[in-house]
Design a protein around this motif. Structure first.
Motif, PDB file in Angstrom:
ATOM      1  N   ALA A  21      -2.846  -6.763  -2.134  1.00  0.00           N
ATOM      2  CA  ALA A  21      -2.389  -6.288  -3.708  1.00  0.00           C
ATOM      3  C   ALA A  21      -1.117  -5.795  -3.577  1.00  0.00           C
ATOM      4  CB  ALA A  21      -3.592  -5.341  -4.408  1.00  0.00           C
ATOM      5  N   LEU A  22      -0.865  -4.832  -2.740  1.00  0.00           N
ATOM      6  CA  LEU A  22       0.810  -4.425  -2.685  1.00  0.00           C
ATOM      7  C   LEU A  22       1.626  -5.240  -2.467  1.00  0.00           C
ATOM      8  CD1 LEU A  22      -0.181  -1.035  -0.619  1.00  0.00           C
ATOM      9  CD2 LEU A  22       0.680  -1.104  -3.016  1.00  0.00           C
ATOM     10  N   LEU A  23       1.497  -6.283  -1.519  1.00  0.00           N
ATOM     11  CA  LEU A  23       2.428  -7.375  -1.323  1.00  0.00           C
ATOM     12  C   LEU A  23       2.657  -8.057  -2.569  1.00  0.00           C
ATOM     13  CD1 LEU A  23       1.223  -8.357   1.851  1.00  0.00           C
ATOM     14  CD2 LEU A  23       3.202  -7.388   1.650  1.00  0.00           C
ATOM     15  N   TYR A  24       1.565  -8.586  -3.389  1.00  0.00           N
ATOM     16  CA  TYR A  24       1.528  -9.150  -4.588  1.00  0.00           C
ATOM     17  C   TYR A  24       2.335  -8.251  -5.684  1.00  0.00           C
ATOM     18  CZ  TYR A  24       0.280 -11.809  -8.845  1.00  0.00           C
ATOM     19  OH  TYR A  24       0.180 -12.403  -9.833  1.00  0.00           O
ATOM     20  N   ALA A  25       1.962  -7.243  -5.557  1.00  0.00           N
ATOM     21  CA  ALA A  25       2.963  -6.291  -6.870  1.00  0.00           C
ATOM     22  C   ALA A  25       4.249  -6.198  -6.474  1.00  0.00           C
ATOM     23  CB  ALA A  25       2.291  -4.727  -6.627  1.00  0.00           C
ATOM     24  N   CYS A  26       4.497  -6.049  -5.107  1.00  0.00           N
ATOM     25  CA  CYS A  26       5.917  -6.197  -4.778  1.00  0.00           C
ATOM     26  C   CYS A  26       6.751  -7.728  -5.260  1.00  0.00           C
ATOM     27  CB  CYS A  26       6.357  -6.049  -3.341  1.00  0.00           C
ATOM     28  SG  CYS A  26       5.906  -4.432  -2.530  1.00  0.00           S
ATOM     29  N   ALA A  27       5.963  -8.606  -5.137  1.00  0.00           N
ATOM     30  CA  ALA A  27       6.528  -9.943  -5.355  1.00  0.00           C
ATOM     31  C   ALA A  27       6.603 -10.055  -6.573  1.00  0.00           C
ATOM     32  CB  ALA A  27       5.976 -11.103  -4.570  1.00  0.00           C
ATOM     33  N   GLU A  28       5.609  -9.818  -7.634  1.00  0.00           N
ATOM     34  CA  GLU A  28       5.263 -10.284  -8.800  1.00  0.00           C
ATOM     35  C   GLU A  28       6.074  -9.344  -9.771  1.00  0.00           C
ATOM     36  OE1 GLU A  28       3.412 -13.387 -11.359  1.00  0.00           O
ATOM     37  OE2 GLU A  28       4.068 -13.089  -9.340  1.00  0.00           O
ATOM     38  N   ALA A  29       5.818  -8.030  -9.732  1.00  0.00           N
ATOM     39  CA  ALA A  29       6.399  -7.015 -10.444  1.00  0.00           C
ATOM     40  C   ALA A  29       7.980  -6.721 -10.277  1.00  0.00           C
ATOM     41  CB  ALA A  29       5.388  -5.699 -10.266  1.00  0.00           C
ATOM     42  N   GLY A  30       8.291  -6.706  -9.025  1.00  0.00           N
ATOM     43  CA  GLY A  30       9.470  -6.536  -8.556  1.00  0.00           C
ATOM     44  C   GLY A  30       9.869  -5.122  -8.853  1.00  0.00           C
ATOM     45  N   PRO A  31      11.038  -4.870  -9.760  1.00  0.00           N
ATOM     46  CA  PRO A  31      11.619  -3.498  -9.875  1.00  0.00           C
ATOM     47  C   PRO A  31      10.638  -2.737 -10.823  1.00  0.00           C
ATOM     48  CG  PRO A  31      12.819  -5.126 -10.906  1.00  0.00           C
ATOM     49  CD  PRO A  31      12.073  -5.710 -10.087  1.00  0.00           C
ATOM     50  N   ARG A  32       9.535  -3.523 -11.434  1.00  0.00           N
ATOM     51  CA  ARG A  32       8.816  -2.785 -12.355  1.00  0.00           C
ATOM     52  C   ARG A  32       7.843  -1.935 -11.554  1.00  0.00           C
ATOM     53  NH1 ARG A  32       6.146  -7.278 -15.590  1.00  0.00           N
ATOM     54  NH2 ARG A  32       6.365  -8.431 -13.819  1.00  0.00           N
ATOM     55  N   LEU A  33       7.480  -2.216 -10.304  1.00  0.00           N
ATOM     56  CA  LEU A  33       6.873  -1.281  -9.437  1.00  0.00           C
ATOM     57  C   LEU A  33       7.401   0.061  -9.126  1.00  0.00           C
ATOM     58  CD1 LEU A  33       4.085  -0.881  -7.759  1.00  0.00           C
ATOM     59  CD2 LEU A  33       5.382  -1.876  -5.747  1.00  0.00           C
ATOM     60  N   VAL A  34       6.947   0.962  -9.898  1.00  0.00           N
ATOM     61  CA  VAL A  34       7.890   2.335  -9.965  1.00  0.00           C
ATOM     62  C   VAL A  34       7.336   3.338  -9.127  1.00  0.00           C
ATOM     63  CG1 VAL A  34       8.715   1.864 -12.195  1.00  0.00           C
ATOM     64  CG2 VAL A  34       6.551   3.120 -12.080  1.00  0.00           C
ATOM     65  N   GLY A  35       5.908   3.047  -8.659  1.00  0.00           N
ATOM     66  CA  GLY A  35       5.489   3.994  -7.651  1.00  0.00           C
ATOM     67  C   GLY A  35       3.982   3.876  -7.286  1.00  0.00           C
ATOM     68  N   VAL A  36       3.490   4.321  -6.067  1.00  0.00           N
ATOM     69  CA  VAL A  36       2.323   4.124  -5.362  1.00  0.00           C
ATOM     70  C   VAL A  36       1.844   5.467  -4.951  1.00  0.00           C
ATOM     71  CG1 VAL A  36       1.057   3.093  -3.564  1.00  0.00           C
ATOM     72  CG2 VAL A  36       3.109   1.846  -4.625  1.00  0.00           C
ATOM     73  N   SER A  37       0.498   5.751  -5.048  1.00  0.00           N
ATOM     74  CA  SER A  37      -0.215   6.905  -4.531  1.00  0.00           C
ATOM     75  C   SER A  37      -1.467   6.602  -3.923  1.00  0.00           C
ATOM     76  CB  SER A  37      -0.749   7.696  -5.701  1.00  0.00           C
ATOM     77  OG  SER A  37      -1.456   7.085  -6.595  1.00  0.00           O
ATOM     78  N   THR A  38      -1.784   7.285  -2.750  1.00  0.00           N
ATOM     79  CA  THR A  38      -2.821   6.961  -1.809  1.00  0.00           C
ATOM     80  C   THR A  38      -4.018   8.004  -2.038  1.00  0.00           C
ATOM     81  OG1 THR A  38      -1.695   8.267  -0.209  1.00  0.00           O
ATOM     82  CG2 THR A  38      -1.138   5.938  -0.384  1.00  0.00           C
ATOM     83  N   VAL A  39      -5.360   7.445  -1.758  1.00  0.00           N
ATOM     84  CA  VAL A  39      -6.448   8.381  -1.601  1.00  0.00           C
ATOM     85  C   VAL A  39      -7.312   8.113  -0.911  1.00  0.00           C
ATOM     86  CG1 VAL A  39      -7.781   6.671  -3.289  1.00  0.00           C
ATOM     87  CG2 VAL A  39      -8.217   8.959  -3.502  1.00  0.00           C
ATOM     88  N   VAL A  40      -8.137   8.885  -0.139  1.00  0.00           N
ATOM     89  CA  VAL A  40      -9.163   8.549   0.733  1.00  0.00           C
ATOM     90  C   VAL A  40     -10.097   7.695   0.123  1.00  0.00           C
ATOM     91  CG1 VAL A  40     -11.062  10.459  -0.165  1.00  0.00           C
ATOM     92  CG2 VAL A  40     -10.810   9.715   2.326  1.00  0.00           C
ATOM     93  N   GLY A  41     -10.648   6.594   1.157  1.00  0.00           N
ATOM     94  CA  GLY A  41     -11.573   5.665   0.731  1.00  0.00           C
ATOM     95  C   GLY A  41     -11.937   4.732   1.737  1.00  0.00           C
ATOM     96  N   ASN A  42     -11.122   3.607   1.815  1.00  0.00           N
ATOM     97  CA  ASN A  42     -11.635   2.635   3.244  1.00  0.00           C
ATOM     98  C   ASN A  42     -11.230   3.334   4.622  1.00  0.00           C
ATOM     99  OD1 ASN A  42     -12.151   0.247   1.530  1.00  0.00           O
ATOM    100  ND2 ASN A  42      -9.946   0.045   1.139  1.00  0.00           N
ATOM    101  N   VAL A  43     -10.295   4.149   4.372  1.00  0.00           N
ATOM    102  CA  VAL A  43      -9.829   4.868   5.427  1.00  0.00           C
ATOM    103  C   VAL A  43      -9.261   6.427   5.107  1.00  0.00           C
ATOM    104  CG1 VAL A  43      -9.009   2.981   7.079  1.00  0.00           C
ATOM    105  CG2 VAL A  43      -7.364   4.090   5.427  1.00  0.00           C
TER     106      VAL A  43
END
Length: 326
Positions: A21-43
């Motif tokens: 999903a992150l790779l897709y966001a980087c390619a599809e949204a480009g500079p519109r991807l303004v931030g990412v946050s992380t949470v406990v869950g899978n790991v």
């Protein structure tokens, strides 16, 4: 309202499909991807944060701020999903240690700031448990009125669960947080929850033949070798698990679908309904309960995805990976 492209903020617990999903966001949204946050869950939170930074670096977006958030769920009885995603969360893949440090800003502050920076323009996506989003809503009750679109990968609305017969992992991992979030969104002037559940994500899959075809398409792009190796090595772990369970090697694109819908809502058909989360059921904790017929008399707070154009999603994902490789 501004006609400029929407901004995208993604909250993740980076395992294999979050990475896609992150790779897709980087390619599809480009500079519109303004931030990412992380949470406990899978790991663990630490592993999710490290994985997220490493995947963004792989995509050439090490500049994107990664804000760590909740290290434990509000309901801390849950376990992680390393059985699905591998001990590191990325299957058999190995990525270099990222050079860019994680942000010192907490995820909750980053989410609230991103929504308030340009009200009505932010697409907020959560592909993991909803702990950070619940805390953000508790910090800023107006958050649902500041975001343009709020998409989650979470729930099972007319399908069986994937961690219990009735519950999907992200909701089950922190049902208290999920209940807070569903009850906060969808009111007057507030964005609804756009719920991408197992009903539709299970219809979007990829397999080894798809990855081989992508490799043939990518040619000699500068990022192609590292990107393809990552996709193949991470998917192989998931393929092996699914083969043991079902006799078929494939990967369900749960989280990439949520990001894709945030950027292109027309990929799914939705039905508006009131949704709440079971938090105290002996057999049903974490179940997403849908009032399709209005029996509760509550405001319909959720756009539940009921159908998906799976082939268009797949085509968009592979086209995005080809651009990212290139």
């Amino acid at each position: 309202m501004s006609h400029e492209p929407d901004r995208l903020f993604v909250d993740v617990d980076t395992g294999i499909d979050d990475a896609y999903a992150l790779l897709y966001a980087c390619a599809e949204a480009g500079p519109r991807l303004v931030g990412v946050s992380t949470v406990v869950g899978n790991v663990s939170l630490a592993a999710a944060t490290r994985n997220t930074r490493a995947v963004l670096a792989l995509a050439g977006r090490g500049d994107v701020t990664v804000a760590p958030g909740a290290a434990v769920p509000l309901a801390p009885e849950a376990v992680d999903a390393r059985a699905v995603h591998g001990d590191t969360g990325l299957g058999h893949a190995s990525l270099p240690e990222p050079q860019e440090p994680a942000s010192t800003v907490h995820a909750v502050d980053a989410i609230v700031a991103a929504a308030r920076a340009e009200p009505g323009r932010l697409a907020l996506v959560a592909t993991g448990p909803l702990t950070n989003i619940a805390l953000a809503v508790m910090r800023d009750p107006d958050l649902p009125r500041h975001v343009k679109r709020f998409v989650i990968m979470g729930g099972a609305y007319a399908a069986h669960g994937n961690v219990t017969p009735s519950a999907e992992f992200n909701i089950w991992h922190d049902p208290e947080a999920a209940r807070i979030v569903f009850r906060a969104f969808g009111g007057p002037g507030a964005a609804p929850v756009v719920a991408i559940g197992l009903d539709v994500t299970r219809k979007v899959t990829i397999d080894g033949a798809d990855l081989a075809a992508l490799a043939a398409r990518c040619g000699g792009g500068p990022r192609a070798p590292a990107l393809l190796r990552f996709l193949e090595d991470s998917a192989r772990h998931y393929f092996e698990r699914m083969e043991r369970q079902s006799g078929r090697r494939f990967l369900v694109m749960h989280d990439p679908l949520a990001v894709a819908v945030a950027l292109d809502p027309g990929l799914v058909e939705t039905r508006r309904a009131a949704v709440d989360v079971e938090t105290a059921g002996r057999l049903t904790t974490g179940a997403t309960v849908v009032d399709w017929d209005g029996r509760w008399g509550r405001l319909a707070n959720t756009e539940v995805a009921v159908a998906v154009d799976a082939e268009r999603v797949r085509a968009k994902f592979f086209a995005a990976m080809e651009r990212l490789a290139g």
